[in-house]
Structure formats: C-alpha cells, structure tokens
Design an enzyme around this catalytic site. Sequence first.
Site, short mmCIF file in Angstrom:
data_model
loop_
_atom_site.label_atom_id
_atom_site.label_comp_id
_atom_site.label_asym_id
_atom_site.label_seq_id
_atom_site.Cartn_x
_atom_site.Cartn_y
_atom_site.Cartn_z
CG ASP A 36 5.87 0.28 -2.30
OD1 ASP A 36 5.19 -0.77 -2.37
OD2 ASP A 36 7.11 0.29 -2.26
CE LYS A 91 7.19 -6.45 -4.47
NZ LYS A 91 7.76 -5.55 -3.43
CD GLN A 100 11.04 -5.35 -1.69
OE1 GLN A 100 10.42 -5.00 -2.70
NE2 GLN A 100 10.46 -6.00 -0.70
N1 GUN Z 1 8.85 -4.85 2.00
C1 GUN Z 1 7.85 -5.65 2.42
N2 GUN Z 1 6.71 -5.34 1.80
C2 GUN Z 1 6.99 -4.32 0.96
C3 GUN Z 1 6.21 -3.57 0.03
O1 GUN Z 1 4.99 -3.76 -0.14
N3 GUN Z 1 6.89 -2.60 -0.66
C4 GUN Z 1 8.21 -2.36 -0.46
N4 GUN Z 1 8.75 -1.38 -1.16
N5 GUN Z 1 8.95 -3.02 0.40
C5 GUN Z 1 8.33 -4.00 1.10
#
Ligand code: GUN
Length: 294
Positions: free
Chosen positions: A121, A54, A98
């Site tokens: 998110d 990311k 995350q």
């Molecule tokens: N863990 C798995 N997918 C995601 C996501 O799209 N965002 C976040 N913050 N954590 C995740």
Amino acid sequence: MPATIIDGAAIAATIKDEVRRDTALLKERHDVTPGLAFLLVGDNPASRSYVRSKGRACEYVGFHSHTVERPADCSEADVLEQIDAWNTDPDIHGILVQLPLPDHIDENKVINAISPRKDVDGFHPISVGRLVIGQETFRPCTPAGIQELLLRSGIDPSGKHVVVVGRSNIVGKPIANILLQKAPGANAIVTVAHTAAADLASLTRQADILIAAIGRPRAITADMVKQGAVVIDVGINQVPDASTEKGYRLVGDVDFDAVKEKASAITPVPRGVGPMTIAMLMQNTLHAAQRTVR
Ligand code: GUN
C-alpha cells in the site's frame, strides 16, 4: 471541443495483463507465486466490495490471495498479531489492511507494524519517507495509478502546474510528492489546495493538470477549471438515484458533464482512477515477490 475521455478501465486492464505475463515468468523461472494477504475489519460494505475486487484481480493475474476477516469489535492486539504472522510468512509478499479501521484501533500503529518489504500500500513511514526523498519504494496505489494514467495517455507533467485538491495520506500528499520529483514522468510544479483555502477556484483555475481528491460529489465545477486543462477525478461518491436498482449511483468530485466541455482530457467515474488503484496494487505485489529472488 469536448475532452478526450481517459479510459482508466482499459489502461488498468493493460497493466493487469503485463502483471499476469510477468507473474507467469516469475513462476516459471523461480517457482515463486506472489501472495497477497488482506485484512478486513468490520462490515463496511464499501471496504468489503473493494477487498472482493482486489481478490478477483489477484486471481486474474495469477497470485494467491488470502482474506482474513475480523469483527468490528476485535482488539488492536488481534490485528497486530495477524500482521506479525504475515510479516514472517514466506508465501505472503504483500499485506493490505483495508482502511478505515474502527475508531478503537490505532491506524498508525497498524501501518507501522507492516514490514516495509511487504508494504504494497506504500503507507508505512519508511515507504513515505523514501518516496519524498526520491528513493525507490512502494508507492501508494491510487497516486501511482494517476501518474500511470497521465503517462499512458501521452500527458507529460514536466513543467506543468499541477493543482491537487485534497491532502490525505492516501492520495493528496503522495500524488504531490510523486509529481514533484525531479524524475521522468514527474518534474511538475505542484500546488496542494485543501479545505482551508479562502478562494479555492482561484487556485484550481491555475491548473494545467487538476487532481480532485476531495470526497464531495461534483465539487469541482466548470468555472473552477482552465480551458484545456487535464482533469483527474479521484472521487467515488454515492448520490441518491431512484432510477437505479440500488437506489444510488456513483459520481466523482468533478461535475463531469460540464467540465468535459472545457477540459482537454478528463477521467470518468466510474472507469477512471478507480480501476488503476487495483492494477497498481497488483504491480506493487509482483515487485515485492520479484525482490525476494533478486
Ligand atoms: N481505503 C481506501 N483506499 C485504500 C487503499 O488504497 N488501501 C487501503 N489499505 N485502504 C484503503
């Protein structure tokens, strides 16, 4: 005839180029550079790898990004304090914690602490509520990416029977709500199936568009798929493979080799849904920054 392979990596690259172009415009016209903050708690290798990818995408599209790492035994208060600081930082437009978090940290408390204006998110209850009732909002990245994959591949879900397998807050519930809306690019008839289904195959065989978000390698077999269905595979599962350097390889929730002979279109793993999640995160963050100058 074997299925058309939906190239998620190529579609994601196009979206990132669009974000890069609009980011340059935002800088030029308003002197604003989108900023995205990542919080990584603990040392889960998959989470670390996702955050790194990311961050690289941020660099490509022209955002500034900032990653804060905390040890697995850090306190919940420490996490909440960091979020608070970002909520009021004008250079940060998006906040991403995350997931998953260590068990001693209440995930809901953390999600609730993120300002809805920076909730790129789309996990905050305000974002979720707005999504369900059809108001404009940040949409979770993976499901938003799935809708984008369908539309950019010329597949209109309107009037189609979509069967979603999986009911997570990150994929299953939001994709069902996105495709259910009475709106362009949606308007589907949606069934959400999950582990309690007594006869899962009888549900999946009804799907014109089948979305697999189960988290079990190759759980969707060819006999569970209707001839000509569109199959979207959200799974990313590691399976042992001694012939690779790492000793494993990634497979989806769909038995790709068999199902591609029956489907009309299918996403591969990797290079299917995965890259779209990152592209949509870039799009959400750009929108968050754009809103600050409107
Ligand atoms: N863990 C798995 N997918 C995601 C996501 O799209 N965002 C976040 N913050 N954590 C995740």
